[in-house]
Design a protein around this motif. Sequence first.
Motif, short mmCIF file in Angstrom:
data_model
loop_
_atom_site.label_atom_id
_atom_site.label_comp_id
_atom_site.label_asym_id
_atom_site.label_seq_id
_atom_site.Cartn_x
_atom_site.Cartn_y
_atom_site.Cartn_z
N MET A 2 0.84 -1.19 0.00
CA MET A 2 0.00 0.00 0.00
C MET A 2 0.88 1.24 0.00
SD MET A 2 -2.67 -1.26 2.90
CE MET A 2 -2.82 0.44 3.40
N THR A 3 0.38 2.30 -0.61
CA THR A 3 1.13 3.55 -0.53
C THR A 3 0.86 4.18 0.82
OG1 THR A 3 -0.71 4.71 -1.59
CG2 THR A 3 1.08 3.95 -3.02
N GLU A 4 1.89 4.75 1.38
CA GLU A 4 1.74 5.38 2.69
C GLU A 4 1.02 6.71 2.55
OE1 GLU A 4 4.73 5.01 5.96
OE2 GLU A 4 6.04 4.85 4.23
N ASP A 5 0.18 7.00 3.50
CA ASP A 5 -0.50 8.29 3.57
C ASP A 5 0.25 9.14 4.58
OD1 ASP A 5 -2.09 10.49 3.89
OD2 ASP A 5 -3.97 9.36 4.01
N LYS A 6 1.08 10.04 4.08
CA LYS A 6 1.95 10.82 4.97
C LYS A 6 1.27 12.13 5.40
CE LYS A 6 5.90 8.37 5.00
NZ LYS A 6 7.08 8.73 4.23
N ASN A 7 -0.05 12.23 5.22
CA ASN A 7 -0.72 13.44 5.68
C ASN A 7 -0.56 13.55 7.19
OD1 ASN A 7 -1.67 14.47 3.25
ND2 ASN A 7 -3.51 13.19 3.30
N THR A 8 0.04 14.64 7.62
CA THR A 8 0.26 14.81 9.06
C THR A 8 -1.04 15.23 9.72
OG1 THR A 8 0.97 17.10 8.75
CG2 THR A 8 2.69 15.42 8.74
N LEU A 9 -1.16 14.84 10.98
CA LEU A 9 -2.35 15.15 11.77
C LEU A 9 -1.95 16.12 12.87
CD1 LEU A 9 -3.70 11.51 12.15
CD2 LEU A 9 -4.45 13.23 10.51
N THR A 10 -2.83 17.04 13.19
CA THR A 10 -2.60 17.90 14.35
C THR A 10 -2.79 17.08 15.62
OG1 THR A 10 -4.91 18.55 14.58
CG2 THR A 10 -3.54 19.88 13.07
N ALA A 11 -2.29 17.60 16.73
CA ALA A 11 -2.48 16.92 18.01
C ALA A 11 -3.96 16.66 18.27
CB ALA A 11 -1.87 17.75 19.13
N ALA A 12 -4.80 17.64 17.97
CA ALA A 12 -6.24 17.48 18.19
C ALA A 12 -6.82 16.38 17.31
CB ALA A 12 -6.96 18.80 17.94
N GLU A 13 -6.35 16.30 16.06
CA GLU A 13 -6.83 15.24 15.16
C GLU A 13 -6.39 13.87 15.65
OE1 GLU A 13 -7.09 17.37 10.77
OE2 GLU A 13 -5.11 16.88 11.57
N ASP A 15 -5.71 13.06 18.77
CA ASP A 15 -6.48 12.74 19.97
C ASP A 15 -7.90 12.29 19.63
OD1 ASP A 15 -4.25 13.31 21.45
OD2 ASP A 15 -4.91 15.31 22.04
N ALA A 16 -8.48 12.87 18.59
CA ALA A 16 -9.81 12.45 18.15
C ALA A 16 -9.76 11.01 17.63
CB ALA A 16 -10.34 13.40 17.07
N GLU A 17 -8.73 10.67 16.87
CA GLU A 17 -8.58 9.30 16.37
C GLU A 17 -8.40 8.33 17.54
OE1 GLU A 17 -8.77 8.02 13.37
OE2 GLU A 17 -8.53 9.73 12.00
N LEU A 18 -7.64 8.75 18.56
CA LEU A 18 -7.34 7.87 19.69
C LEU A 18 -8.59 7.53 20.49
CD1 LEU A 18 -3.92 9.18 21.02
CD2 LEU A 18 -4.37 7.26 19.49
N ILE A 30 4.41 10.74 19.09
CA ILE A 30 4.41 9.28 19.09
C ILE A 30 3.09 8.78 19.65
CG2 ILE A 30 5.47 7.21 20.10
CD1 ILE A 30 8.11 8.83 20.18
N ILE A 31 2.51 7.75 19.00
CA ILE A 31 1.39 7.05 19.62
C ILE A 31 1.87 5.65 20.00
CG2 ILE A 31 -0.45 8.40 18.53
CD1 ILE A 31 -0.84 6.10 16.52
N SER A 32 1.37 5.17 21.12
CA SER A 32 1.88 3.90 21.63
C SER A 32 0.80 3.12 22.36
CB SER A 32 3.07 4.13 22.56
OG SER A 32 2.68 4.93 23.65
N ARG A 33 1.06 1.83 22.43
CA ARG A 33 0.17 0.94 23.19
C ARG A 33 0.96 -0.24 23.72
NH1 ARG A 33 -5.33 -2.62 21.52
NH2 ARG A 33 -5.20 -3.82 23.46
N ASP A 34 0.62 -0.68 24.91
CA ASP A 34 1.13 -1.94 25.44
C ASP A 34 0.08 -3.02 25.20
OD1 ASP A 34 3.38 -0.68 26.35
OD2 ASP A 34 2.74 -0.57 28.44
N VAL A 84 2.70 12.58 13.76
CA VAL A 84 1.81 11.44 13.57
C VAL A 84 1.05 11.67 12.27
CG1 VAL A 84 -0.15 10.16 14.49
CG2 VAL A 84 1.61 11.02 16.04
N THR A 85 0.98 10.64 11.43
CA THR A 85 0.30 10.75 10.15
C THR A 85 -0.82 9.71 10.06
OG1 THR A 85 1.73 9.15 9.04
CG2 THR A 85 2.47 11.46 9.03
N ARG A 86 -1.57 9.80 8.97
CA ARG A 86 -2.61 8.79 8.70
C ARG A 86 -2.01 7.39 8.70
NH1 ARG A 86 -7.28 10.65 9.82
NH2 ARG A 86 -7.65 12.75 9.09
#
Length: 102
Positions: A2-13, A15-18, A30-34, A84-86
């Motif tokens: 797949m082609t990478e989607d390098k569209n950057t997201l704002t911190a608010a965007e 956080d909305a995804e999270l 950085i986004i992370s999970r254990d 953080v990007t798409r």
Amino acid sequence: AMTEDKNTLTAAEVDAELETLSGWSRDGIIISRDFVFENFKDITSFLNHLTKTITDQNHHPDFSLETGKKTIAVSVTTHSEGAVTRSDVLFARTLNAWQPEN
């Protein structure tokens, strides 16, 4: 691949995804999970899913396995963008789709 989607997201965007990404949190760019597992069979299955996702999406997280706690810590960012990007969000979503094998 797949082609990478390098569209950057704002911190608010990010956080909305999270809000719809169970277990993930943001620390700066950085986004992370254990991921915690019941047994080593599940760890092996998840590692296979992780490596397949890395290959399919051509996206390379940092991850570490803590065997005593049966935990794999995964952190994702897009180094080239310093953000953080798409691609990162997609990667996290794909990891969250993993299910233990019966």
